[in-house]
Design an enzyme around this catalytic site. Structure first.
Site, short mmCIF file in Angstrom:
data_model
loop_
_atom_site.label_atom_id
_atom_site.label_comp_id
_atom_site.label_asym_id
_atom_site.label_seq_id
_atom_site.Cartn_x
_atom_site.Cartn_y
_atom_site.Cartn_z
N HIS A 63 8.37 16.27 -11.45
CA HIS A 63 7.18 15.60 -11.98
C HIS A 63 6.26 16.62 -12.63
O HIS A 63 6.11 17.74 -12.16
CB HIS A 63 6.47 14.76 -10.91
CG HIS A 63 5.82 15.53 -9.79
ND1 HIS A 63 4.55 16.04 -9.88
CD2 HIS A 63 6.25 15.81 -8.54
CE1 HIS A 63 4.22 16.62 -8.74
NE2 HIS A 63 5.24 16.50 -7.91
N ASP A 179 3.48 22.88 -6.81
CA ASP A 179 3.81 21.46 -6.69
C ASP A 179 3.26 20.77 -7.94
O ASP A 179 2.08 20.46 -8.00
CB ASP A 179 3.18 20.89 -5.43
CG ASP A 179 3.41 19.40 -5.26
OD1 ASP A 179 4.29 18.85 -5.94
OD2 ASP A 179 2.69 18.78 -4.46
N GLU A 209 3.17 11.38 -10.37
CA GLU A 209 3.77 11.40 -9.04
C GLU A 209 2.71 11.54 -7.96
O GLU A 209 2.79 10.92 -6.90
CB GLU A 209 4.79 12.54 -8.94
CG GLU A 209 5.64 12.53 -7.67
CD GLU A 209 5.06 13.31 -6.51
OE1 GLU A 209 5.66 13.29 -5.42
OE2 GLU A 209 3.99 13.95 -6.66
N GLU A 210 1.69 12.35 -8.23
CA GLU A 210 0.70 12.68 -7.21
C GLU A 210 -0.22 11.50 -6.87
O GLU A 210 -0.99 11.59 -5.91
CB GLU A 210 -0.15 13.87 -7.67
CG GLU A 210 0.61 15.18 -7.83
CD GLU A 210 1.10 15.77 -6.53
OE1 GLU A 210 0.82 15.16 -5.46
OE2 GLU A 210 1.74 16.83 -6.55
N HIS A 320 -1.38 21.89 -3.06
CA HIS A 320 -2.60 21.09 -3.24
C HIS A 320 -3.84 21.94 -3.01
O HIS A 320 -4.82 21.50 -2.40
CB HIS A 320 -2.59 19.86 -2.33
CG HIS A 320 -1.57 18.84 -2.71
ND1 HIS A 320 -1.72 17.49 -2.45
CD2 HIS A 320 -0.37 18.94 -3.34
CE1 HIS A 320 -0.68 16.82 -2.90
NE2 HIS A 320 0.16 17.70 -3.45
#
Length: 357
Positions: A63, A179, A209-210, A320
């Protein structure tokens, strides 16, 4: 292979691409793969490179988005209120630099701030400031200055600022957005390495995606893959506070092969196929069963008539946040395994994944 991996990781991690605003990562994908296959995009902005070939449609995808923010309002004094895009832990936000990308493409640097602790009561100082108590300071002194001079408007995307950095130990790197820029770098790199395959290999980068695995839903309808290799940057669990005996995401221990998380039960045959391939190719790996979290496999495996998926990951500490850490060797092992799977998922192998009768 190492030099290409590093160049991709640097360019991708330093790109500004939060959910719904993945333009910069998409542009890198297109630039890298423009001569590899036919490029296309679905209506939500997920992007694909069809490498051609005959046989089952095998999608290798990451992603494109990273956790970030949107400008929610601008105060009369020129401070920005914001809403989160993806999962943020407020502990990691205060005093961190961010960039607001305006509609003209300019990037305005700011800092996440709050009321100074000097003016808080002792009890308030012990509390974590929630996102609705925080603001972004871009150095402006009025609403008009923010809008007319800086060009910032409501809904503009905001991303962390953090340079791709080599640490003191060889092959250890720190950056934002591992990520999932490790997944995007892996999808691009494995496609460049795979060569001719006994399938129709498609490389992909999904959006959003997140914020709920959204892009994978339309991507599945658009590409109609017969099997999906999802590439991810999952959280490591090798820092203080974790029992080392239970560690399943250790830096330097190899590519993760995920069996379960809260979004999907991995196709057991696909996971075993990946494990056996890793053994045969001499690729270090670690098997992972997670109690929480999720990946695009959560949407892909339910799409159409059901699509077998396997999730490969590069463990990253402190995802994150503005500063995550990976071991480059884990990334290279993920690229190697994704490449091997791309070459070996022929008609027979893919057919066995869903042969239940």
């Amino acid at each position: 292979m190492r030099d290409k991996a590093l160049s991709l990781l640097k360019e991708l991690t330093e790109a500004h691409s939060v959910p719904g605003h993945e333009d910069e990562v998409r542009a890198i994908f297109v630039d890298e793969l423009s001569e590899t296959g036919e490029l296309s995009a679905d209506g939500n902005g997920s992007v694909f490179c069809d490498c051609g070939g005959e046989g089952p449609r095998v999608l290798v995808a990451g992603h494109m988005d990273e956790v970030g923010f949107l400008v929610q309002s601008i105060t009369p004094e020129g401070f920005l209120r914001f809403v989160p895009l993806g999962g943020w832990w407020e502990h990691s936000l205060l005093s961190q630099r961010v960039e607001v990308r305006t509609k003209s493409g300019d990037k305005i640097v700011g800092v996440v701030a709050s009321m100074p602790p000097h003016f808080l009561s002792p009890a308030q100082r012990q509390q974590v400031q929630s996102i609705d108590q925080l603001f972004i300071d871009v150095g402006a002194s009025s609403f008009d200055e923010v809008v007319h001079d800086f060009g910032i408007n409501l809904g503009d995307p905001v991303a962390p600022v953090s340079a791709f950095t080599s640490m003191a130990k060889d092959d250890i790197y720190m950056a934002k957005a591992f990520d999932n820029r490790v997944g995007m770098a892996g999808a691009i790199h494995s496609g460049l390495l795979a060569g001719a395959t006994d399938n129709r290999l498609i490389l992909g980068g999904t959006v959003q995606e997140e914020v709920g695995l959204r892009g994978a839903k339309s991507a599945a309808n658009f590409i109609k893959p017969d099997a999906v290799v999802v590439l991810e940057g999952p959280p490591a669990d090798d820092t203080p506070g974790f029992p080392r005996m239970e560690c399943q995401g250790q830096l330097g221990a190899g590519v993760q092969i995920r069996m379960f998380d809260s979004s999907a039960i991995g196709n057991p045959r696909f996971a075993e196929f990946a494990i056996e391939t890793a053994k045969r190719e001499g690729i270090p790996y670690q098997v992972t069963v997670r109690r929480s979290g999720g990946t695009d496999a959560g949407s892909f495996h339910l799409a159409n008539e059901g699509i077998p998926c396997v999730v490969l990951g590069v463990p990253a500490r402190y995802i994150h946040s503005h500063n995550a850490i990976i071991d480059l060797n884990d990334h290279l092992h993920m690229v190697a395994l994704a490449t091997a799977l791309a070459r070996q998922l022929d008609e027979k192998a893919v057919g066995e994944l869903t042969r239940y009768l």
